[in-house]
Design an enzyme around this catalytic site. Structure first.
Site, PDB file in Angstrom:
ATOM      1  N   SER A  35       0.842  -1.202   0.000  1.00  0.00           N
ATOM      2  CA  SER A  35       0.000   0.000   0.000  1.00  0.00           C
ATOM      3  C   SER A  35       0.869   1.241   0.000  1.00  0.00           C
ATOM      4  O   SER A  35       1.789   1.377   0.805  1.00  0.00           O
ATOM      5  CB  SER A  35      -0.892   0.038   1.247  1.00  0.00           C
ATOM      6  OG  SER A  35      -1.799  -1.015   1.200  1.00  0.00           O
ATOM      7  N   HIS A  66      -3.631  -0.882  -5.252  1.00  0.00           N
ATOM      8  CA  HIS A  66      -2.789  -2.016  -5.680  1.00  0.00           C
ATOM      9  C   HIS A  66      -3.105  -2.293  -7.144  1.00  0.00           C
ATOM     10  O   HIS A  66      -4.017  -3.051  -7.463  1.00  0.00           O
ATOM     11  CB  HIS A  66      -3.073  -3.254  -4.823  1.00  0.00           C
ATOM     12  CG  HIS A  66      -2.574  -3.119  -3.420  1.00  0.00           C
ATOM     13  ND1 HIS A  66      -1.420  -3.717  -2.971  1.00  0.00           N
ATOM     14  CD2 HIS A  66      -3.053  -2.415  -2.376  1.00  0.00           C
ATOM     15  CE1 HIS A  66      -1.221  -3.404  -1.707  1.00  0.00           C
ATOM     16  NE2 HIS A  66      -2.205  -2.617  -1.321  1.00  0.00           N
ATOM     17  N   HIS A  88      -3.560 -10.155  -0.490  1.00  0.00           N
ATOM     18  CA  HIS A  88      -3.508 -10.280   0.972  1.00  0.00           C
ATOM     19  C   HIS A  88      -4.321 -11.494   1.424  1.00  0.00           C
ATOM     20  O   HIS A  88      -5.301 -11.869   0.766  1.00  0.00           O
ATOM     21  CB  HIS A  88      -4.096  -9.032   1.654  1.00  0.00           C
ATOM     22  CG  HIS A  88      -3.403  -7.755   1.293  1.00  0.00           C
ATOM     23  ND1 HIS A  88      -3.661  -7.073   0.129  1.00  0.00           N
ATOM     24  CD2 HIS A  88      -2.451  -7.047   1.949  1.00  0.00           C
ATOM     25  CE1 HIS A  88      -2.904  -5.984   0.088  1.00  0.00           C
ATOM     26  NE2 HIS A  88      -2.160  -5.944   1.169  1.00  0.00           N
ATOM     27  N   TYR A  90      -6.420 -11.573   3.821  1.00  0.00           N
ATOM     28  CA  TYR A  90      -7.811 -11.212   4.141  1.00  0.00           C
ATOM     29  C   TYR A  90      -8.700 -11.153   2.904  1.00  0.00           C
ATOM     30  O   TYR A  90      -9.927 -11.076   3.024  1.00  0.00           O
ATOM     31  CB  TYR A  90      -7.880  -9.876   4.900  1.00  0.00           C
ATOM     32  CG  TYR A  90      -7.309  -8.678   4.163  1.00  0.00           C
ATOM     33  CD1 TYR A  90      -7.940  -8.129   3.062  1.00  0.00           C
ATOM     34  CD2 TYR A  90      -6.120  -8.100   4.590  1.00  0.00           C
ATOM     35  CE1 TYR A  90      -7.401  -7.046   2.386  1.00  0.00           C
ATOM     36  CE2 TYR A  90      -5.568  -7.008   3.928  1.00  0.00           C
ATOM     37  CZ  TYR A  90      -6.220  -6.490   2.829  1.00  0.00           C
ATOM     38  OH  TYR A  90      -5.685  -5.431   2.158  1.00  0.00           O
ATOM     39  N   GLU A  91      -8.127 -11.199   1.694  1.00  0.00           N
ATOM     40  CA  GLU A  91      -8.973 -11.204   0.494  1.00  0.00           C
ATOM     41  C   GLU A  91      -9.715 -12.535   0.367  1.00  0.00           C
ATOM     42  O   GLU A  91     -10.670 -12.654  -0.403  1.00  0.00           O
ATOM     43  CB  GLU A  91      -8.131 -10.902  -0.751  1.00  0.00           C
ATOM     44  CG  GLU A  91      -7.653  -9.441  -0.776  1.00  0.00           C
ATOM     45  CD  GLU A  91      -6.640  -9.156  -1.866  1.00  0.00           C
ATOM     46  OE1 GLU A  91      -7.008  -9.176  -3.047  1.00  0.00           O
ATOM     47  OE2 GLU A  91      -5.463  -8.921  -1.527  1.00  0.00           O
ATOM     48  N   ALA A 118       2.693  -0.549   3.998  1.00  0.00           N
ATOM     49  CA  ALA A 118       2.332   0.552   4.888  1.00  0.00           C
ATOM     50  C   ALA A 118       2.034  -0.070   6.244  1.00  0.00           C
ATOM     51  O   ALA A 118       1.485  -1.172   6.316  1.00  0.00           O
ATOM     52  CB  ALA A 118       1.104   1.271   4.368  1.00  0.00           C
ATOM     53  N   MET A 216      -0.686  -5.928   7.759  1.00  0.00           N
ATOM     54  CA  MET A 216      -1.472  -7.110   7.357  1.00  0.00           C
ATOM     55  C   MET A 216      -0.807  -7.865   6.208  1.00  0.00           C
ATOM     56  O   MET A 216      -1.504  -8.507   5.410  1.00  0.00           O
ATOM     57  CB  MET A 216      -2.877  -6.673   6.928  1.00  0.00           C
ATOM     58  CG  MET A 216      -3.622  -5.850   7.962  1.00  0.00           C
ATOM     59  SD  MET A 216      -5.197  -5.270   7.328  1.00  0.00           S
ATOM     60  CE  MET A 216      -5.659  -4.080   8.593  1.00  0.00           C
ATOM     61  N   SER A 217       0.508  -7.779   6.090  1.00  0.00           N
ATOM     62  CA  SER A 217       1.151  -8.404   4.920  1.00  0.00           C
ATOM     63  C   SER A 217       2.597  -8.777   5.253  1.00  0.00           C
ATOM     64  O   SER A 217       2.977  -8.879   6.416  1.00  0.00           O
ATOM     65  CB  SER A 217       1.127  -7.424   3.740  1.00  0.00           C
ATOM     66  OG  SER A 217       1.962  -6.317   4.005  1.00  0.00           O
ATOM     67  N   ASN A 240       0.477   5.717   9.638  1.00  0.00           N
ATOM     68  CA  ASN A 240      -0.407   6.205  10.717  1.00  0.00           C
ATOM     69  C   ASN A 240       0.163   5.723  12.043  1.00  0.00           C
ATOM     70  O   ASN A 240       0.967   4.794  12.072  1.00  0.00           O
ATOM     71  CB  ASN A 240      -1.825   5.628  10.531  1.00  0.00           C
ATOM     72  CG  ASN A 240      -1.827   4.110  10.489  1.00  0.00           C
ATOM     73  OD1 ASN A 240      -1.494   3.510   9.450  1.00  0.00           O
ATOM     74  ND2 ASN A 240      -2.160   3.480  11.584  1.00  0.00           N
ATOM     75  N   HIS A 252      -8.335   3.227   5.420  1.00  0.00           N
ATOM     76  CA  HIS A 252      -7.401   2.882   4.340  1.00  0.00           C
ATOM     77  C   HIS A 252      -7.083   4.131   3.515  1.00  0.00           C
ATOM     78  O   HIS A 252      -5.950   4.317   3.059  1.00  0.00           O
ATOM     79  CB  HIS A 252      -8.002   1.790   3.449  1.00  0.00           C
ATOM     80  CG  HIS A 252      -7.078   1.327   2.356  1.00  0.00           C
ATOM     81  ND1 HIS A 252      -5.858   0.732   2.614  1.00  0.00           N
ATOM     82  CD2 HIS A 252      -7.169   1.399   1.005  1.00  0.00           C
ATOM     83  CE1 HIS A 252      -5.242   0.452   1.467  1.00  0.00           C
ATOM     84  NE2 HIS A 252      -6.019   0.858   0.477  1.00  0.00           N
TER      85      HIS A 252
HETATM   86  N1  HPA Z   1      -2.770  -1.633  11.248  1.00  0.00           N
HETATM   87  C1  HPA Z   1      -2.718  -2.653  10.360  1.00  0.00           C
HETATM   88  N2  HPA Z   1      -2.331  -2.506   9.106  1.00  0.00           N
HETATM   89  C2  HPA Z   1      -1.968  -1.280   8.710  1.00  0.00           C
HETATM   90  C3  HPA Z   1      -1.995  -0.175   9.581  1.00  0.00           C
HETATM   91  C4  HPA Z   1      -2.424  -0.355  10.912  1.00  0.00           C
HETATM   92  O1  HPA Z   1      -2.470   0.575  11.742  1.00  0.00           O
HETATM   93  N3  HPA Z   1      -1.570   0.896   8.865  1.00  0.00           N
HETATM   94  C5  HPA Z   1      -1.292   0.450   7.606  1.00  0.00           C
HETATM   95  N4  HPA Z   1      -1.538  -0.872   7.507  1.00  0.00           N
END
Ligand code: HPA
Length: 279
Positions: A35, A66, A88, A90-91, A118, A216-217, A240, A252
């Protein structure tokens, strides 16, 4: 001799298709854009590109940001394979779409693997826009991409995990970030399946367990790449502060926007890294 699996056949078809489309393919490095990292591939010089859904075994991406293009990019006399967009867990399609790009890169002769993502910052000193080179990880995804038959005969059944992230590549990433005035750190990444962001209580717990950033990756690709014998490294953009660390709610869209602002330094750092790699 193991029998040829359906994945082996698709890998063979994909590599024949790429050679027919692009001519000689001898990449030594592969990058997976997570991301916010996709635009990095948009203006690389001397690049040939194909959409994922034209490549046998690859499937279109489903997540905003993506784009789903494979690029072969030339830096000097070296080639780098760039997957612009990742699948991912989760998909909901299991590990296969996550494993395939790594297996394909390995089949095409890649030796160095750079994974990007990210991530939410857990370490209190991390600011949005910082970068973190992964020194290690915690796998809280609820599964492991190595479950099942071995992807090839040389892969160990029980791979050691003491040094998943290659020390020389890690230090080259840090140097490349510093040379481009980026705020760059090393730290531990905790991976969860998502797609829900974490609760503040989970983030407090992961902080106590030693995690510096959350996402998440990356961990599945790092685990598989390392087991295949690739030199693996990974780089997070802190998009973040993790849940509860900042009072803001997470989205997101905000993750993508933060990465956009940090993109020039992310791009410059990765290009320095690719240029300094010696194969
Ligand atoms: N948590 C999980 N996945 C993420 C985050 C987060 O705060 N930021 C970017 N991907």
């Amino acid at each position: 001799m193991q029998a040829l699996t359906q994945t082996d056949q698709l890998l063979e078809e994909a590599s024949v298709f790429l050679c027919d489309s692009w001519g000689e393919i001898v990449p030594d490095t592969c990058m997976i854009c997570g991301s916010g990292w996709g635009p990095l591939a948009d203006d690389l010089p001397d690049t040939q590109s194909l959409p994922y859904d034209q490549i046998p075994g690859m499937s279109a991406t489903t997540i905003a940001g993506h784009s789903g293009q494979l690029h072969l990019c030339k830096t000097g006399d070296r080639q780098t394979l760039i997957f612009q967009g990742r699948r991912h867990f989760y998909e909901g399609d299991g590990w296969s779409p996550i494993r395939f790009p790594i297996l394909l890169a390995h089949k095409l002769g890649v030796r160095n693997l750079l994974l990007t993502n990210a991530a939410g910052g857990i370490r209190s000193s991390f600011e949005v826009g910082d970068m973190m080179v992964l020194s290690d990880h915690l796998n809280f995804m609820g599964g492991n991409p190595l479950i099942g038959p071995l992807a090839n005969e040389d892969m160990p059944r029980f791979p050691d995990q003491t040094e998943v992230y290659d020390p020389a590549l890690r230090s080259l990433l840090v140097q490349s970030g510093e040379a481009n005035d980026a705020r760059i750190h090393e730290g531990v990444y905790v991976a969860l399946s998502g797609p829900a962001f974490e609760t503040p209580a989970e983030i407090r717990a992961f902080g106590i367990l030693g995690a510096d950033a959350v996402g998440m990756s990356t961990v599945p690709e790092a685990t598989l790449g390392h087991a295949l014998g690739l030199r693996v490294c990974a780089l997070s953009c802190i998009s973040n502060k993790a849940a509860g660390i900042s009072p803001d709610k997470l989205s997101h869209h905000d993750v993508e926007q933060a990465a956009k602002i940090a993109l020039p330094k992310m791009k410059a750092s990765v290009l320095s890294f690719l240029n300094k790699l010696t194969g």
